[in-house]
Write a protein that holds these residues in place. Structure first.
Motif, PDB file in Angstrom:
ATOM      1  N   PRO A 289     -42.371 -31.500  56.138  1.00  0.00           N
ATOM      2  CA  PRO A 289     -42.822 -31.413  54.741  1.00  0.00           C
ATOM      3  C   PRO A 289     -43.532 -32.677  54.262  1.00  0.00           C
ATOM      4  O   PRO A 289     -44.486 -32.595  53.492  1.00  0.00           O
TER       5      PRO A 289
ATOM      6  N   CYS B 242     -31.363 -36.661  55.626  1.00  0.00           N
ATOM      7  CA  CYS B 242     -32.806 -36.799  55.796  1.00  0.00           C
ATOM      8  C   CYS B 242     -33.316 -37.717  54.689  1.00  0.00           C
ATOM      9  O   CYS B 242     -33.096 -37.457  53.510  1.00  0.00           O
TER      10      CYS B 242
ATOM     11  N   PHE C 291     -36.074 -38.105  53.442  1.00  0.00           N
ATOM     12  CA  PHE C 291     -37.081 -37.521  52.549  1.00  0.00           C
ATOM     13  C   PHE C 291     -36.453 -36.559  51.539  1.00  0.00           C
ATOM     14  O   PHE C 291     -37.131 -36.067  50.647  1.00  0.00           O
ATOM     15  N   HIS C 292     -35.141 -36.321  51.641  1.00  0.00           N
ATOM     16  CA  HIS C 292     -34.584 -35.222  50.844  1.00  0.00           C
ATOM     17  C   HIS C 292     -34.783 -35.350  49.328  1.00  0.00           C
ATOM     18  O   HIS C 292     -35.026 -34.343  48.663  1.00  0.00           O
TER      19      HIS C 292
ATOM     20  N   CYS D 214     -38.208 -33.804  48.733  1.00  0.00           N
ATOM     21  CA  CYS D 214     -38.649 -32.649  49.525  1.00  0.00           C
ATOM     22  C   CYS D 214     -38.481 -31.336  48.764  1.00  0.00           C
ATOM     23  O   CYS D 214     -37.389 -31.023  48.290  1.00  0.00           O
TER      24      CYS D 214
ATOM     25  N   ILE E  93     -32.591 -28.363  51.839  1.00  0.00           N
ATOM     26  CA  ILE E  93     -31.498 -27.396  51.974  1.00  0.00           C
ATOM     27  C   ILE E  93     -30.219 -28.069  51.466  1.00  0.00           C
ATOM     28  O   ILE E  93     -29.730 -29.021  52.079  1.00  0.00           O
TER      29      ILE E  93
ATOM     30  N   CYS F  25     -29.328 -31.119  54.097  1.00  0.00           N
ATOM     31  CA  CYS F  25     -30.331 -32.196  54.229  1.00  0.00           C
ATOM     32  C   CYS F  25     -29.848 -33.534  53.689  1.00  0.00           C
ATOM     33  O   CYS F  25     -30.198 -34.582  54.214  1.00  0.00           O
TER      34      CYS F  25
ATOM     35  N   PRO G 142     -31.551 -35.118  60.393  1.00  0.00           N
ATOM     36  CA  PRO G 142     -32.110 -34.169  61.361  1.00  0.00           C
ATOM     37  C   PRO G 142     -32.580 -34.874  62.626  1.00  0.00           C
ATOM     38  O   PRO G 142     -33.239 -35.906  62.550  1.00  0.00           O
TER      39      PRO G 142
ATOM     40  N   CYS H  10     -36.669 -32.386  61.191  1.00  0.00           N
ATOM     41  CA  CYS H  10     -36.487 -31.652  59.933  1.00  0.00           C
ATOM     42  C   CYS H  10     -35.609 -30.437  60.189  1.00  0.00           C
ATOM     43  O   CYS H  10     -35.797 -29.734  61.179  1.00  0.00           O
ATOM     44  N   TRP H  11     -34.675 -30.190  59.268  1.00  0.00           N
ATOM     45  CA  TRP H  11     -33.742 -29.074  59.446  1.00  0.00           C
ATOM     46  C   TRP H  11     -34.403 -27.717  59.262  1.00  0.00           C
ATOM     47  O   TRP H  11     -33.763 -26.690  59.519  1.00  0.00           O
ATOM     48  N   LEU H  12     -35.644 -27.652  58.814  1.00  0.00           N
ATOM     49  CA  LEU H  12     -36.305 -26.345  58.706  1.00  0.00           C
ATOM     50  C   LEU H  12     -36.576 -25.748  60.087  1.00  0.00           C
ATOM     51  O   LEU H  12     -36.817 -24.546  60.210  1.00  0.00           O
TER      52      LEU H  12
HETATM   53 FE1  SF4 Z   1     -36.922 -31.507  53.654  1.00  0.00          FE
HETATM   54 FE2  SF4 Z   1     -36.644 -31.118  56.279  1.00  0.00          FE
HETATM   55 FE3  SF4 Z   1     -35.720 -33.340  55.161  1.00  0.00          FE
HETATM   56 FE4  SF4 Z   1     -34.512 -31.060  54.702  1.00  0.00          FE
HETATM   57  S1  SF4 Z   1     -34.676 -32.076  56.668  1.00  0.00           S
HETATM   58  S2  SF4 Z   1     -35.053 -32.604  53.166  1.00  0.00           S
HETATM   59  S3  SF4 Z   1     -36.215 -29.634  54.663  1.00  0.00           S
HETATM   60  S4  SF4 Z   1     -37.842 -32.726  55.296  1.00  0.00           S
END
Ligand code: SF4
Ligand code: ATP
Ligand code: MG
Length: 322
Positions: free
Chosen positions: A253, A288, A290-291, A294, A298, A302, A307, A319-321
């Motif tokens: 993302p 993560c 970036f959460h 983002c 999730i 997240c 991740p 990334c957990w996606l």
């Molecule tokens: Fe966003 Fe992926 Fe980080 Fe989750 S793991 S916050 S979906 S970038």
């Protein structure tokens, strides 16, 4: 054939009065011979710190430094730069195997010292060459970057920005290194001069089979030369992918946001800004990093678990996606 450079879980933290700055926090990647990797990411994400870590030019306030930085070289075999002494690095590695064009280095040329003195002195001082040998090497390097030999006898204040940047690039390639790290090599130049410097870098890469790590804010510029793209966010590489795959389909993302923030000349599209700020590297977000910014976060996952980087359709993404 082994890759030219291999980083395994490299960490480099700075000590500051209120804690440690986790500027490089578990970075791993592979760079092949003749390959150019662009390292992109917002200001403060740790790009320059990673560059300094690779070439081991670190300030005194380093609080932690670990991991492996493996250089596979025909002459030296496989060496771990993380374990080399300062003396060995100076004698065997810097200039000869890996060189660096520092951020804003063209402005670091001393304006009132002749180019010759600035190019020749390090060769004499650090590598023990004779002055005659060093001048010959400097002249050849200037010719390779499209400058005349007599630039040696000029002062930097007599040169244009583009010429100064060529001098700095000549210095980086003069000992025929395998890898050149370029930290924002064109950001101080106008668009036409930027394009000329990028063309020069492409020519040199082909001519000397050079590998590059090109640090840039400018993703459009990165797309011109990079074989692969590494995206850095808050001290970590969150995505690494071959350029064609990355520009067609960025997966993280944050990478998607970075690309959406690039203005396009061809289509009218609104530039998207990435909301929020680059997080503090003293107390980075949990899970993560970036959460907090983002849109796909999730909940319950997240912000708790970091991740791991996974292979996804030709890219590596954390990334957990996926
Ligand atoms: Fe966003 Fe992926 Fe980080 Fe989750 S793991 S916050 S979906 S970038
Ligand atoms: P830019 O795109 O602005 O050049 P960058 O991605 O190169 O940014 P770095 O310069 O590597 O980022 O900085 C990463 C983090 O480390 C930042 O938070 C910065 O303030 C911090 N930092 C850099 N050098 C030091 C130092 N010597 N001591 C303490 N903190 C530092
Ligand atoms: Mg920087």
């Amino acid at each position: 054939m082994p890759p030219l450079l291999e980083l395994r879980n490299v960490k480099m933290y700075y000590g500051v009065t209120n804690g440690v700055v986790k500027a490089v926090d578990g970075v791993s990647f592979v760079l092949n011979k003749g390959e150019a990797m662009a390292l992109v990411g917002e200001s403060g994400s740790g790009k320059s710190s990673l560059a300094f870590t690779i070439i081991r030019l670190l300030p005194r306030n380093v609080a932690e430094f670990s991991g492996e930085i493996l250089l596979h070289d025909e002459e030296l075999g496989t060496v771990d730069l993380a374990k080399m002494s300062e003396e060995e690095l100076r004698r065997k590695i810097r200039w000869k195997k890996i060189s660096m064009v520092f951020q804003a280095s063209m402005n670091a040329l001393n304006p009132i010292l002749k180019v010759q003195d600035q190019m020749v002195e390090p060769l004499v001082l650090h590598l023990g060459l004779s002055k005659q040998e060093a001048i010959k090497i400097a002249e050849e390097a200037l010719l390779s970057v499209g400058l005349a030999k007599d630039v040696l006898t000029r002062y930097p204040f007599e040169l244009s920005g583009g010429m100064k940047q060529r001098v700095v690039i000549a210095m980086a390639i003069m000992m025929k290194p395998k890898l050149v790290i370029l930290d924002e090599p064109t950001s101080a130049l106008d668009v036409i001069t930027q394009a000329n410097i990028m063309n020069l870098l492409k020519e040199l890469k082909a001519k000397f089979d050079l590998s590059y790590i090109l640090i840039t804010h400018d993703i459009a510029l990165a797309s011109e030369i990079a074989d692969k793209i590494g995206v850095m966010y808050a001290g970590k590489i969150v995505e690494i992918a071959p350029s064609d795959i990355f520009f067609r389909k960025p997966k993280h993302p944050y990478s998607q946001k970075l690309l959406a923030a690039v203005p396009s000349l061809r289509e009218e599209k609104a530039i998207e800004y990435i909301p929020g700020d680059v997080p503090s590297l003293i107390n980075p977000p949990t899970g993560c990093r970036f959460h907090p910014r983002c849109p796909y976060m999730i909940k319950g996952k997240c912000e708790r678990e970091e991740p791991p980087r996974k292979q996804v359709e030709g890219s590596e993404v954390a990334c957990w996606l996926y």
